[in-house]
Design an enzyme around this catalytic site. Structure first.
Site, PDB file in Angstrom:
ATOM      1  N   ASP A 262       5.358  -8.588   4.289  1.00 24.35           N
ATOM      2  CA  ASP A 262       5.968  -8.184   3.012  1.00 24.35           C
ATOM      3  C   ASP A 262       7.384  -8.755   3.003  1.00 24.35           C
ATOM      4  OD1 ASP A 262       6.772  -6.632   0.623  1.00 24.35           O
ATOM      5  OD2 ASP A 262       4.967  -5.482   1.024  1.00 24.35           O
ATOM      6  N   HIS A 288       7.694 -12.170   2.148  1.00 24.05           N
ATOM      7  CA  HIS A 288       7.857 -12.199   0.699  1.00 24.05           C
ATOM      8  C   HIS A 288       9.315 -12.392   0.299  1.00 24.05           C
ATOM      9  CE1 HIS A 288       3.861  -9.778   0.017  1.00 24.05           C
ATOM     10  NE2 HIS A 288       3.716 -10.806   0.843  1.00 24.05           N
TER      11      HIS A 288
END
Length: 459
Positions: A262, A288
């Protein structure tokens, strides 16, 4: 990389941060009593982790009321024992949990160990989350989680074993997170480290592996240094953020290697604002992005990102399906003002979304309007961007446009979606257009950075 900082740049952390030093006073030493070469052990120990009481007793005994910081040392033994297996631990004011080089602290797989009374059952899917305690909780000033780094580069580690099955089930913590996404539900997984209202908290030379959920959350404190931290969790492990300062001020994250499924960094300003944050000289793999949001209701100000590299593939060769570079994300569901943010010298390789400024994140709706102003991106080079790579530069509306300065930006794919934006561009090949987008071009000295991408260290 440039040696000077342009005028008008965000200044970040107001502290003068230097490399931490390990504590000189060891209050208690806890010797390892086992080895775990397969990262698992006998059923009885897995059900009742044998080292929880030993370590927590030392931490409770050494809790300080004064300003001196002392260490509780987890020590490898001459007989080759180097592993600890534990349930949740609490680190108190004025103490450092110190791991010897080569020592691994393994987190329990028993969800009952993490259960928070009155919350959804840990280790299950539910309509809400928040059912699990973190593996390590920190409260109080002048605390830390640190490790000894040996001459060969090895250092102590904490392994959350998110890839292994939750005890009593056939499902791993990571699979639980994937199942939650498919079901439109919430997984109840433990975070690895959470520090609440812990001023002058330090993470130093520690490896963090395979967290079941977020690796590090720093919530509400003044003064946080993460230096020489190495996070290794695959790009496909959902909701495994690297380091998340939330409602925090005076933060420095530096000289670290971060790989997860993430956000590599996610700065949040939900119930409390975040400010004076520096993220410099870090390397990210399959994440991310270096992010702000999505919670920005209380505001985020004065953030400096400098000399960071991001690659879209993790160290295991897994390509992230959501790899991102520079990212500010929010929506009317949880938005607020984000202002005074500077990105200097950012290098991107094989990243799907080089630049993302998104005020409609996940289609959230509500009364909390996000507004991104005073955002400067100075020096970006993107290479090997995959097919379909695209940037997003979207303000909320005409009255709250994205206010962005782009300087010395060289992307190998310049496809972009843009709307409601006021953009000043200098020496950039990204020239976005769209509804209510104003682009002003200027001339100025400087150049996009020349990039190298270091390999993730062998852990």
């Amino acid at each position: 990389m440039r040696s000077t900082v342009p005028a008008g740049t965000a200044t970040g952390d107001t502290r003068h941060v230097t490399e931490p030093a390990l504590p000189t006073t060891v209050c208690a030493t806890v010797p390892a009593a086992r080895t775990m070469p397969t990262r698992a052990t006998d059923q009885g120990s897995e059900t009742t982790p044998p080292d929880t009481i030993r370590i927590q007793h030392a931490l409770d005994t050494c809790a300080q009321t004064g300003q001196q910081t002392v260490a509780v040392r987890l020590q490898a033994t001459d007989s080759g024992h180097n592993a600890f297996l534990t349930g949740p631990l609490a680190v108190h004011r004025g103490e450092v949990l110190l791991l010897d080089s080569g020592v691994t602290l393994y987190g329990s797989r028993n969800p009952a160990d993490y259960q928070i009374s009155g919350k959804p059952r840990c280790g299950t899917l539910a309509s809400s989350g928040g059912g699990c305690k973190p593996l390590i909780s920190v409260a109080g000033a002048n605390a830390g989680i640190e490790a000894v780094r040996a001459a060969d580069g090895s250092q102590g580690r904490i392994d959350g074993r998110g890839d292994q099955t939750v005890l009593g089930t056939t499902t791993s913590w990571w699979q639980l997170a994937t199942d939650a996404q498919k079901a439109g539900s919430n997984q109840n997984n433990p975070r690895l480290i959470q520090a609440d209202d812990s001023d002058n908290f330090t993470l130093y030379h520690v490896d963090l592996l395979s967290s079941p959920n977020f690796h590090v959350v720093y919530n509400g404190g003044n003064g946080f240094t993460a230096w020489g931290v190495r996070i290794k969790t695959p790009a496909g492990a959902r909701n495994t953020d690297g380091i998340d300062p939330a409602g925090a001020t005076n933060v420095t994250i530096t000289d670290s290697f971060i790989m997860d499924g993430d956000d590599g960094i996610a700065i949040k300003g939900g119930n409390r604002s975040s400010s004076n944050i520096t993220v410099t000289n870090n390397h990210f793999y399959g994440t991310h992005g270096i992010s702000i949001g999505s919670e920005t209701t209380s505001g985020v100000t004065n953030v400096l990102f400098r000399d960071n590299t991001l690659t879209g593939t993790d160290a295991l060769g897994t390509t992230s399906g959501s790899s991102t570079g520079i990212r500010i994300k929010s929506s009317p569901a949880n938005g607020g003002r984000v202002t005074g943010v500077t990105y200097l010298n950012t290098c991107l390789d094989a990243v799907r979304a080089p630049l993302v400024f998104d005020t409609h994140y996940s289609g959230g709706s509500g009364p909390n309007a996000p507004w991104f102003t005073g955002i400067t991106v100075d020096g970006v080079t993107a290479t090997h961007s995959p097919s379909g790579a695209k940037s997003t530069l979207v303000g909320l509306d005409r009255t709250r446009p994205l206010e962005l300065t782009l300087q010395h930006v060289n992307l190998d794919v310049t496809t972009a979606t843009a709307a409601n934006a006021r953009i000043t561009a200098t020496d950039t090949n990204l020239h976005p257009s769209g509804p209510d987008v104003t682009l002003t071009t200027t001339n100025g000295p400087g150049a996009a950075p020349t990039c190298t991408f270091p390999a993730f260290p062998a852990l």
